[in-house]
Scaffold this motif. Structure first.
Motif, PDB file in Angstrom:
ATOM      1  N   SER A  55      35.870 -13.581 -47.620  1.00 28.33           N
ATOM      2  CA  SER A  55      35.223 -14.258 -46.481  1.00 28.33           C
ATOM      3  C   SER A  55      34.905 -13.274 -45.343  1.00 28.33           C
ATOM      4  O   SER A  55      34.132 -13.596 -44.453  1.00 28.33           O
ATOM      5  N   PHE A  56      35.499 -12.076 -45.380  1.00 30.40           N
ATOM      6  CA  PHE A  56      35.139 -11.055 -44.376  1.00 30.40           C
ATOM      7  C   PHE A  56      33.749 -10.516 -44.719  1.00 30.40           C
ATOM      8  O   PHE A  56      33.499 -10.131 -45.873  1.00 30.40           O
ATOM      9  N   SER A  57      32.862 -10.480 -43.745  1.00 28.61           N
ATOM     10  CA  SER A  57      31.469 -10.081 -44.044  1.00 28.61           C
ATOM     11  C   SER A  57      31.370  -8.640 -44.531  1.00 28.61           C
ATOM     12  O   SER A  57      30.446  -8.274 -45.246  1.00 28.61           O
ATOM     13  N   ALA A  58      32.355  -7.802 -44.187  1.00 27.60           N
ATOM     14  CA  ALA A  58      32.291  -6.388 -44.585  1.00 27.60           C
ATOM     15  C   ALA A  58      32.623  -6.178 -46.068  1.00 27.60           C
ATOM     16  O   ALA A  58      32.396  -5.105 -46.607  1.00 27.60           O
ATOM     17  N   VAL A  59      33.156  -7.224 -46.704  1.00 31.50           N
ATOM     18  CA  VAL A  59      33.640  -7.036 -48.080  1.00 31.50           C
ATOM     19  C   VAL A  59      32.520  -7.199 -49.103  1.00 31.50           C
ATOM     20  O   VAL A  59      31.796  -8.193 -49.100  1.00 31.50           O
ATOM     21  N   GLU A  60      32.383  -6.198 -49.972  1.00 30.41           N
ATOM     22  CA  GLU A  60      31.383  -6.305 -51.036  1.00 30.41           C
ATOM     23  C   GLU A  60      32.015  -6.838 -52.316  1.00 30.41           C
ATOM     24  O   GLU A  60      31.464  -7.671 -53.004  1.00 30.41           O
ATOM     25  N   ASP A  61      33.205  -6.333 -52.646  1.00 29.78           N
ATOM     26  CA  ASP A  61      33.856  -6.776 -53.885  1.00 29.78           C
ATOM     27  C   ASP A  61      35.356  -6.558 -53.791  1.00 29.78           C
ATOM     28  O   ASP A  61      35.822  -5.683 -53.055  1.00 29.78           O
ATOM     29  N   VAL A  62      36.098  -7.328 -54.569  1.00 30.07           N
ATOM     30  CA  VAL A  62      37.563  -7.202 -54.606  1.00 30.07           C
ATOM     31  C   VAL A  62      37.992  -7.204 -56.066  1.00 30.07           C
ATOM     32  O   VAL A  62      37.511  -8.016 -56.854  1.00 30.07           O
ATOM     33  N   LYS A  63      38.881  -6.248 -56.427  1.00 30.25           N
ATOM     34  CA  LYS A  63      39.368  -6.218 -57.813  1.00 30.25           C
ATOM     35  C   LYS A  63      40.865  -6.045 -57.819  1.00 30.25           C
ATOM     36  O   LYS A  63      41.397  -5.228 -57.058  1.00 30.25           O
ATOM     37  N   ARG A  64      41.526  -6.782 -58.689  1.00 25.93           N
ATOM     38  CA  ARG A  64      42.967  -6.572 -58.848  1.00 25.93           C
ATOM     39  C   ARG A  64      43.175  -5.437 -59.831  1.00 25.93           C
ATOM     40  O   ARG A  64      42.456  -5.329 -60.831  1.00 25.93           O
ATOM     41  N   ILE A  65      44.130  -4.586 -59.559  1.00 22.73           N
ATOM     42  CA  ILE A  65      44.438  -3.488 -60.484  1.00 22.73           C
ATOM     43  C   ILE A  65      45.591  -3.941 -61.365  1.00 22.73           C
ATOM     44  O   ILE A  65      46.647  -4.320 -60.867  1.00 22.73           O
ATOM     45  N   GLN A  66      45.354  -3.903 -62.664  1.00 19.43           N
ATOM     46  CA  GLN A  66      46.373  -4.414 -63.596  1.00 19.43           C
ATOM     47  C   GLN A  66      47.490  -3.398 -63.824  1.00 19.43           C
ATOM     48  O   GLN A  66      48.629  -3.758 -64.047  1.00 19.43           O
ATOM     49  N   GLU A  67      47.124  -2.092 -63.782  1.00 18.37           N
ATOM     50  CA  GLU A  67      48.108  -1.066 -64.117  1.00 18.37           C
ATOM     51  C   GLU A  67      49.234  -1.037 -63.080  1.00 18.37           C
ATOM     52  O   GLU A  67      48.985  -1.246 -61.899  1.00 18.37           O
ATOM     53  N   PRO A  68      50.465  -0.736 -63.536  1.00 19.39           N
ATOM     54  CA  PRO A  68      51.592  -0.719 -62.591  1.00 19.39           C
ATOM     55  C   PRO A  68      51.572   0.493 -61.658  1.00 19.39           C
ATOM     56  O   PRO A  68      52.260   0.498 -60.647  1.00 19.39           O
ATOM     57  N   TYR A  69      50.805   1.534 -61.983  1.00 13.91           N
ATOM     58  CA  TYR A  69      50.713   2.701 -61.087  1.00 13.91           C
ATOM     59  C   TYR A  69      49.498   2.497 -60.187  1.00 13.91           C
ATOM     60  O   TYR A  69      48.434   2.095 -60.661  1.00 13.91           O
ATOM     61  N   LYS A  70      49.696   2.701 -58.909  1.00 16.32           N
ATOM     62  CA  LYS A  70      48.619   2.420 -57.951  1.00 16.32           C
ATOM     63  C   LYS A  70      48.089   3.712 -57.341  1.00 16.32           C
ATOM     64  O   LYS A  70      46.909   4.012 -57.423  1.00 16.32           O
ATOM     65  N   LYS A  71      49.003   4.487 -56.702  1.00 12.86           N
ATOM     66  CA  LYS A  71      48.555   5.704 -56.008  1.00 12.86           C
ATOM     67  C   LYS A  71      48.011   6.737 -56.992  1.00 12.86           C
ATOM     68  O   LYS A  71      47.140   7.526 -56.648  1.00 12.86           O
ATOM     69  N   ALA A  72      48.540   6.735 -58.198  1.00  9.40           N
ATOM     70  CA  ALA A  72      48.078   7.705 -59.201  1.00  9.40           C
ATOM     71  C   ALA A  72      46.824   7.201 -59.917  1.00  9.40           C
ATOM     72  O   ALA A  72      46.205   7.940 -60.684  1.00  9.40           O
ATOM     73  N   ASN A  73      46.440   5.951 -59.653  1.00  9.34           N
ATOM     74  CA  ASN A  73      45.358   5.314 -60.410  1.00  9.34           C
ATOM     75  C   ASN A  73      43.977   5.801 -59.971  1.00  9.34           C
ATOM     76  O   ASN A  73      43.672   5.857 -58.780  1.00  9.34           O
ATOM     77  N   ARG A  74      43.158   6.135 -60.935  1.00  5.01           N
ATOM     78  CA  ARG A  74      41.784   6.575 -60.632  1.00  5.01           C
ATOM     79  C   ARG A  74      40.997   5.461 -59.928  1.00  5.01           C
ATOM     80  O   ARG A  74      40.106   5.742 -59.135  1.00  5.01           O
ATOM     81  N   LYS A  75      41.354   4.193 -60.202  1.00  2.00           N
ATOM     82  CA  LYS A  75      40.600   3.091 -59.571  1.00  2.00           C
ATOM     83  C   LYS A  75      40.803   3.070 -58.055  1.00  2.00           C
ATOM     84  O   LYS A  75      39.969   2.583 -57.310  1.00  2.00           O
ATOM     85  N   MET A  76      41.950   3.609 -57.620  1.00  3.64           N
ATOM     86  CA  MET A  76      42.269   3.630 -56.175  1.00  3.64           C
ATOM     87  C   MET A  76      41.691   4.868 -55.506  1.00  3.64           C
ATOM     88  O   MET A  76      41.621   4.939 -54.287  1.00  3.64           O
ATOM     89  N   HIS A  77      41.390   5.878 -56.308  1.00  2.04           N
ATOM     90  CA  HIS A  77      41.032   7.192 -55.755  1.00  2.04           C
ATOM     91  C   HIS A  77      40.093   7.823 -56.774  1.00  2.04           C
ATOM     92  O   HIS A  77      40.530   8.449 -57.737  1.00  2.04           O
TER      93      HIS A  77
END
Ligand code: PEP
Ligand code: MN
Length: 339
Positions: A55-77
Motif C-alpha cells: 500500500s506504500f506508493s514507493a513499493v514496486e514489488d515484495v518477495k518473501r525469501i524462502q532460504e534460511p540464509y538472508k545476509k548471505a543470499n544473492r536475492k538480498m544483495h
C-alpha cells in the motif's frame, strides 16, 4: 523478505516506508541502484503483511525469501561482494592465489616459500600455525611461534597472512593475521562463528567434511549476523564413498554458490585431492568453473613436510601451475567479453 522500491532512499515515500519497517524491530539492508532501491529485511518478517507493504506508493514489488540464509543470499544483495585483503581484492571479477605450506615449520621455511610463491604470482600466503590433526601424536603446529614467523614472512614479502584459528582461546595471537581461516572441522563451531562475527577481519570459511552447501551458507550467515560481512567461502572437497582421492572436489558447488550467494568462492585443490599430481587439473577446473581464487599447498621439500607432504606442490610445479592458472583465467575472461 525483499522489497523493491521505486526511487531513491532520500525520497519522502521511501523514507516513510523505512521508518515503518524499522519500527517493527526489523533491520533493513539497503542497496541503492540507479532507478531502484532494494530493501533486504532481516528479522522475523512472518507477521509483516505484504498487502500493507504494497500500500506504500514507493513499493514496486515484495518477495518473501524462502532460504534460511538472508545476509548471505544473492536475492538480498545482487552485486558480488568484493573482499579487500591488504589491497588484494577477491570476488566480483577479482581473482587471487593463496599459496604456502600446510604448516609453518620454521622461519626460514615460511620466508623462502613465501618469496617463491610470490614470485610465481601468488599474492597471499597460507601457513598453518595451529594445526587440526587426526592423530594427537602428529605435529600440532608451532602455534604462537608460527604466527610470529608468518609475520616475518609478511615483512619480507608484503604478502597478507591467511592462517587457521582452531580455538577461540588463541584469538589473541591473531591480531596481525589478515585473514582468519575457519577450517573444515570448525565450520559448525557456532560459538567461534558468532565471535568472528564481532571482528572486522576477512574470514575464510571452509566447507565441512560432510556439510551441504546450505549448511556452509548458514555458517557464513552466523558470521554475517554478528556484523562481519567479510566472508570468503572455500570448497575443499567433501567426504563421499570414493576412496581414490582424500576428498571429492564438489566442482558444482562453485556455480551453485555463485547463484545462491554474493560472497566470493575460492577452491582448495590440495585438501580436495590429497595427491600432488591431481592439484593441477582440479585447480584449472575450478578456475574454469568460475572460482574467485585458489588456496594451494606448496612446500620447498614436500617429501620432508611435517604435514600434508603428499598433496603439496614443490616450487617448480607451483610456478608451472600458476602460469597455467593465469592462462585459463584469460581464456575465461575472453569468453565473458565475447558475450
Ligand atoms: C588446511 O587448510 O590446512 C586445512 C587443515 O584444511 P581443511 O580445514 O580444509 O581440512
Ligand atoms: Mn594441509
Amino acid at each position: 523478505m525483499v522489497i523493491i522500491v521505486k526511487g531513491s532512499i532520500h525520497d519522502r515515500g521511501v523514507e516513510d516506508l523505512l521508518k515503518w519497517i524499522e519500527a517493527k524491530n526489523i533491520k533493513v539492508m539497503v542497496q541503492e541502484g540507479v532507478q531502484k532501491t532494494i530493501f533486504g529485511l532481516i528479522g522475523d518478517t512472518t507477521a509483516l503483511d505484504i498487502d500493507a507493504i504494497k500500500s506504500f506508493s514507493a513499493v514496486e514489488d515484495v518477495k518473501r525469501i524462502q532460504e534460511p540464509y538472508k545476509k548471505a543470499n544473492r536475492k538480498m544483495h545482487m552485486k558480488d561482494t568484493v573482499i579487500n585483503v591488504g589491497g588484494y581484492k577477491i570476488g566480483g571479477g577479482n581473482f587471487q592465489i593463496i599459496a604456502g605450506p600446510c604448516s609453518v615449520e620454521s622461519k626460514e621455511q615460511i620466508c623462502s616459500i613465501a618469496k617463491a610463491v610470490k614470485k610465481a604470482g601468488a599474492n597471499l600466503m597460507r601457513g598453518g600455525a595451529f594445526k587440526p590433526r587426526t592423530s594427537p601424536y602428529a605435529f600440532q603446529g608451532l602455534k604462537a611461534e608460527g604466527i610470529e614467523y608468518l609475520k616475518e614472512a609478511k615483512k619480507i614479502t608484503g604478502m597478507p597472512i591467511v592462517t587457521e584459528l582452531m580455538s577461540l582461546s588463541d584469538l589473541d595471537c591473531f591480531n596481525d593475521v589478515d585473514v582468519i581461516q575457519v577450517g573444515a572441522r570448525n565450520m559448525q563451531n557456532f560459538s567461534m562463528l558468532k565471535e568472528l562475527g564481532k571482528c572486522n577481519k576477512p574470514i575464510l570459511l571452509k566447507r565441512g567434511l560432510a556439510n551441504t552447501i546450505e549448511e556452509l551458507l548458514m555458517s557464513a550467515e552466523y558470521i554475517m549476523a554478528g556484523g562481519n560481512d567479510n566472508v570468503i567461502l572455500c570448497e575443499r572437497g567433501i567426504r563421499t564413498f570414493e576412496q581414490a582421492t582424500r576428498n571429492t572436489l564438489d566442482i558444482s558447488a562453485i556455480p551453485v554458490l555463485k547463484e545462491k550467494t554474493h560472497l566470493p568462492i575460492i577452491v582448495d585443490p590440495s585438501h580436495a585431492s590429497g595427491i600432488s599430481s591431481l592439484v593441477e587439473p582440479l585447480a584449472l577446473a575450478a578456475v574454469a568453473a568460475g572460482a574467485d581464487g585458489l588456496i594451494i599447498e606448496v612446500h620447498n621439500n614436500p617429501s620432508c613436510a611435517l604435514c600434508d607432504g603428499a598433496q603439496s606442490l614443490d616450487i617448480p610445479s607451483f610456478e608451472k601451475l600458476a602460469g597455467k592458472i593465469f592462462k585459463v583465467r584469460e581464456c575465461m575472461l575472453s569468453f565473458k567479453n565475447a558475450l
